[in-house]
Design a protein around this motif. Structure first.
Motif, PDB file in Angstrom:
ATOM      1  N   PRO A   6     -27.713 -18.128  50.582  1.00 34.77           N
ATOM      2  CA  PRO A   6     -27.175 -19.381  51.120  1.00 34.77           C
ATOM      3  C   PRO A   6     -25.816 -19.787  50.563  1.00 34.77           C
ATOM      4  O   PRO A   6     -24.983 -20.305  51.286  1.00 34.77           O
ATOM      5  N   ALA A  48     -34.755 -22.831  49.927  1.00 38.11           N
ATOM      6  CA  ALA A  48     -34.364 -22.839  51.343  1.00 38.11           C
ATOM      7  C   ALA A  48     -34.998 -24.010  52.080  1.00 38.11           C
ATOM      8  O   ALA A  48     -34.331 -24.673  52.883  1.00 38.11           O
ATOM      9  N   ASN A  51     -33.369 -27.374  50.674  1.00 34.76           N
ATOM     10  CA  ASN A  51     -31.970 -27.597  51.036  1.00 34.76           C
ATOM     11  C   ASN A  51     -31.676 -27.470  52.527  1.00 34.76           C
ATOM     12  O   ASN A  51     -30.513 -27.483  52.932  1.00 34.76           O
ATOM     13  N   TYR A  53     -32.168 -24.893  54.586  1.00 32.38           N
ATOM     14  CA  TYR A  53     -31.746 -23.576  55.077  1.00 32.38           C
ATOM     15  C   TYR A  53     -32.816 -22.918  55.940  1.00 32.38           C
ATOM     16  O   TYR A  53     -32.562 -21.923  56.600  1.00 32.38           O
ATOM     17  N   MET A  70     -32.243 -17.911  57.708  1.00 29.74           N
ATOM     18  CA  MET A  70     -31.725 -19.144  57.116  1.00 29.74           C
ATOM     19  C   MET A  70     -30.549 -19.663  57.935  1.00 29.74           C
ATOM     20  O   MET A  70     -29.780 -18.892  58.499  1.00 29.74           O
ATOM     21  N   LYS A  71     -30.444 -20.975  58.006  1.00 29.06           N
ATOM     22  CA  LYS A  71     -29.372 -21.613  58.758  1.00 29.06           C
ATOM     23  C   LYS A  71     -28.504 -22.430  57.809  1.00 29.06           C
ATOM     24  O   LYS A  71     -28.870 -22.651  56.658  1.00 29.06           O
ATOM     25  N   ASN A  72     -27.360 -22.851  58.319  1.00 29.51           N
ATOM     26  CA  ASN A  72     -26.426 -23.694  57.556  1.00 29.51           C
ATOM     27  C   ASN A  72     -25.978 -23.044  56.249  1.00 29.51           C
ATOM     28  O   ASN A  72     -25.698 -23.738  55.273  1.00 29.51           O
ATOM     29  N   ILE A  73     -25.904 -21.722  56.235  1.00 34.50           N
ATOM     30  CA  ILE A  73     -25.412 -21.040  55.051  1.00 34.50           C
ATOM     31  C   ILE A  73     -23.909 -20.799  55.223  1.00 34.50           C
ATOM     32  O   ILE A  73     -23.373 -20.971  56.319  1.00 34.50           O
TER      33      ILE A  73
END
Length: 114
Positions: A6, A48, A51, A53, A70-73
């Protein structure tokens, strides 16, 4: 080599690529790149979720080393998929790549990212 943490920056990812290149130059037979997966029970999984993710309603059936979950990394998932595929094809011997693809040991196109 693992990519897609991330907090991983493009500069840090480049250091991983540079290390792979160096090791290939020193006799490493092949280099594989895996996108980090936050498996349940790991610290990465806990972080994850905490936060944002990973969606709280994640599906572990989608967890795969070639598919970012995972997202928004920092480095977007789509970019990780592209980089992983290109790095594997360009760093490894062309005959090795051809053989692996012929045996379908390496998926050519992972499942599309949500």
């Amino acid at each position: 080599f693992m990519i897609g943490f991330p907090d991983e920056t493009a500069k840090e990812l480049q250091k991983t690529v540079d290390l792979a290149k160096k090791l290939m130059g020193e006799g490493l037979t092949y280099a594989s790149f895996f996108i980090v997966v936050p498996y349940p029970g790991s610290k990465l999984f806990t972080d994850a979720l905490k936060n944002g993710y990973l969606d709280p309603d994640f599906d572990t059936d989608l967890f795969h080393w070639g598919i970012p979950v995972m997202k928004n990394i920092i480095i977007p998932g789509e970019e990780l998929v592209r980089l992983r595929k290109n790095l594997w094809k360009t760093l490894n011997d062309k005959e090795y790549v051809k053989g692996k693809l012929a045996r379908q040991a390496i998926p050519e196109s992972p499942i599309a990212i949500k």
